[in-house]
Write a protein that holds these residues in place. Structure first.
Motif, PDB file in Angstrom:
ATOM      1  N   TYR A 196      -4.399   9.929 -10.532  1.00 38.97           N
ATOM      2  CA  TYR A 196      -5.304   9.484 -11.588  1.00 38.97           C
ATOM      3  C   TYR A 196      -5.099  10.345 -12.823  1.00 38.97           C
ATOM      4  N   VAL A 216     -13.204  -1.384  -6.045  1.00 42.20           N
ATOM      5  CA  VAL A 216     -11.965  -0.615  -5.898  1.00 42.20           C
ATOM      6  C   VAL A 216     -11.459  -0.646  -4.455  1.00 42.20           C
ATOM      7  N   ALA A 217     -11.830  -1.675  -3.710  1.00 41.38           N
ATOM      8  CA  ALA A 217     -11.455  -1.724  -2.298  1.00 41.38           C
ATOM      9  C   ALA A 217      -9.944  -1.707  -2.102  1.00 41.38           C
ATOM     10  N   GLU A 218      -9.222  -2.473  -2.892  1.00 41.52           N
ATOM     11  CA  GLU A 218      -7.762  -2.515  -2.738  1.00 41.52           C
ATOM     12  C   GLU A 218      -7.151  -1.175  -3.133  1.00 41.52           C
ATOM     13  N   LEU A 219      -7.671  -0.575  -4.185  1.00 41.26           N
ATOM     14  CA  LEU A 219      -7.188   0.743  -4.604  1.00 41.26           C
ATOM     15  C   LEU A 219      -7.401   1.767  -3.501  1.00 41.26           C
ATOM     16  N   GLY A 220      -8.523   1.675  -2.809  1.00 40.41           N
ATOM     17  CA  GLY A 220      -8.827   2.618  -1.735  1.00 40.41           C
ATOM     18  C   GLY A 220      -7.881   2.535  -0.563  1.00 40.41           C
ATOM     19  N   ARG A 221      -7.161   1.437  -0.429  1.00 49.71           N
ATOM     20  CA  ARG A 221      -6.216   1.281   0.678  1.00 49.71           C
ATOM     21  C   ARG A 221      -4.826   1.812   0.340  1.00 49.71           C
ATOM     22  N   TYR A 268       0.820  -1.217   0.000  1.00 48.14           N
ATOM     23  CA  TYR A 268       0.000   0.000   0.000  1.00 48.14           C
ATOM     24  C   TYR A 268       0.853   1.265   0.000  1.00 48.14           C
ATOM     25  N   TRP A 285     -16.119   5.975  -6.609  1.00 51.03           N
ATOM     26  CA  TRP A 285     -16.278   4.612  -6.094  1.00 51.03           C
ATOM     27  C   TRP A 285     -15.381   4.377  -4.884  1.00 51.03           C
ATOM     28  N   VAL A 286     -14.147   4.886  -4.935  1.00 49.39           N
ATOM     29  CA  VAL A 286     -13.239   4.750  -3.795  1.00 49.39           C
ATOM     30  C   VAL A 286     -13.844   5.429  -2.566  1.00 49.39           C
ATOM     31  N   LEU A 345     -13.949   6.632 -10.844  1.00 50.37           N
ATOM     32  CA  LEU A 345     -13.162   5.735 -10.002  1.00 50.37           C
ATOM     33  C   LEU A 345     -12.985   6.311  -8.603  1.00 50.37           C
ATOM     34  N   GLN A 346     -12.679   7.598  -8.533  1.00 51.84           N
ATOM     35  CA  GLN A 346     -12.473   8.228  -7.226  1.00 51.84           C
ATOM     36  C   GLN A 346     -13.773   8.280  -6.423  1.00 51.84           C
TER      37      GLN A 346
END
Length: 239
Positions: free
Chosen positions: A205, A194-199, A167, A186-187, A183-184
């Protein structure tokens, strides 16, 4: 800097050929990969899974003395995230091209129609309209001519991660089918997609509006955006 380019499904190293010139011209060492099972139509694909492809990327990283930039298109995003998990201190930046990091237990796409141990490129009708933006008849014919069946295990195997230092790896997401604002959003909403992206702690972007294969539809612009990400600059959004 060493830049490792990981293609998405059905593609080999040559799929990056029109993207690499600005990277090489800037003095970077560019390493487009052909992953196991994608060497040829008659290549062996039995027993090749997601971890096989992650290990192939890590083995290339381990030959390099300095931290590298990982670039992954589509399903390649899951692969470079697995490599960043395996070697978090060896990745200077991860660049996700119309893709994102796949979290623990996730699969890339287990709904693609398989033929034994492989997944042939489906007919165009199987894709969403957003996938095919700018992919004209000529590009579709060229893509299909060069496409190699994807090892089924890569699409269906669950991602296995173990080091939360992943991360900390700076990331760039190049948004093609969906605008980065979506995308942002959704985060911010905590969407599981996008759970992993949010971490991830440091994400930029960039919008490159086109279909799912910008290396074919907008290769020069994609090369420029990757170059800007590598140099640490934040590129202006395309319109």
């Amino acid at each position: 800097m060493d830049i490792i380019l990981v293609p998405g499904f059905w593609l080999d190293a040559s799929s990056w050929s029109e993207v690499t010139p600005p990277l090489s011209a800037a003095g970077h060492r560019v390493h487009p990969l052909t992953l196991p099972g994608l060497e040829a139509h008659d290549a062996l694909r039995t027993g090749i899974g997601l971890q096989t492809h992650i290990d192939a990327v890590v083995s290339v990283m381990d030959t390099m003395s300095d931290p590298v930039v990982l670039v992954g298109h589509s399903g390649g995003g899951a692969i470079i995230h697995g490599a960043a998990d395996a070697r978090p201190d060896r990745v200077a930046r991860a660049v996700y091209v119309d893709s994102g990091p796949l979290g623990e237990g996730g699969v890339i796409n287990d709904e693609l129609p398989a033929d034994g141990d492989e997944i042939p490129l489906p007919p165009w009708e199987a894709f969403d309209d957003e996938d095919l933006v700018d992919l004209d008849d000529f590009l579709r014919a060229e893509f299909r001519r060069r496409a190699v069946p994807q090892p089924r295990g890569v699409a269906c195997d669950p991602q296995r991660l173990s080091d939360e230092r992943r991360y900390d790896v700076p990331a760039t997401v190049i948004a093609c089918e969906f605008p980065s604002a979506q995308l942002q959003e959704w985060v911010a909403q905590g969407h599981p997609y996008v759970a992993e992206l949010g971490r991830m702690k440091d994400v930029e972007y960039v919008d490159l509006p086109t279909g799912h294969w910008p290396q074919f539809t907008r290769p020069e612009e994609l090369g420029a955006v990757i170059l800007a990400a590598v140099s640490g600059a934040r590129p202006a959004a395309s319109t």
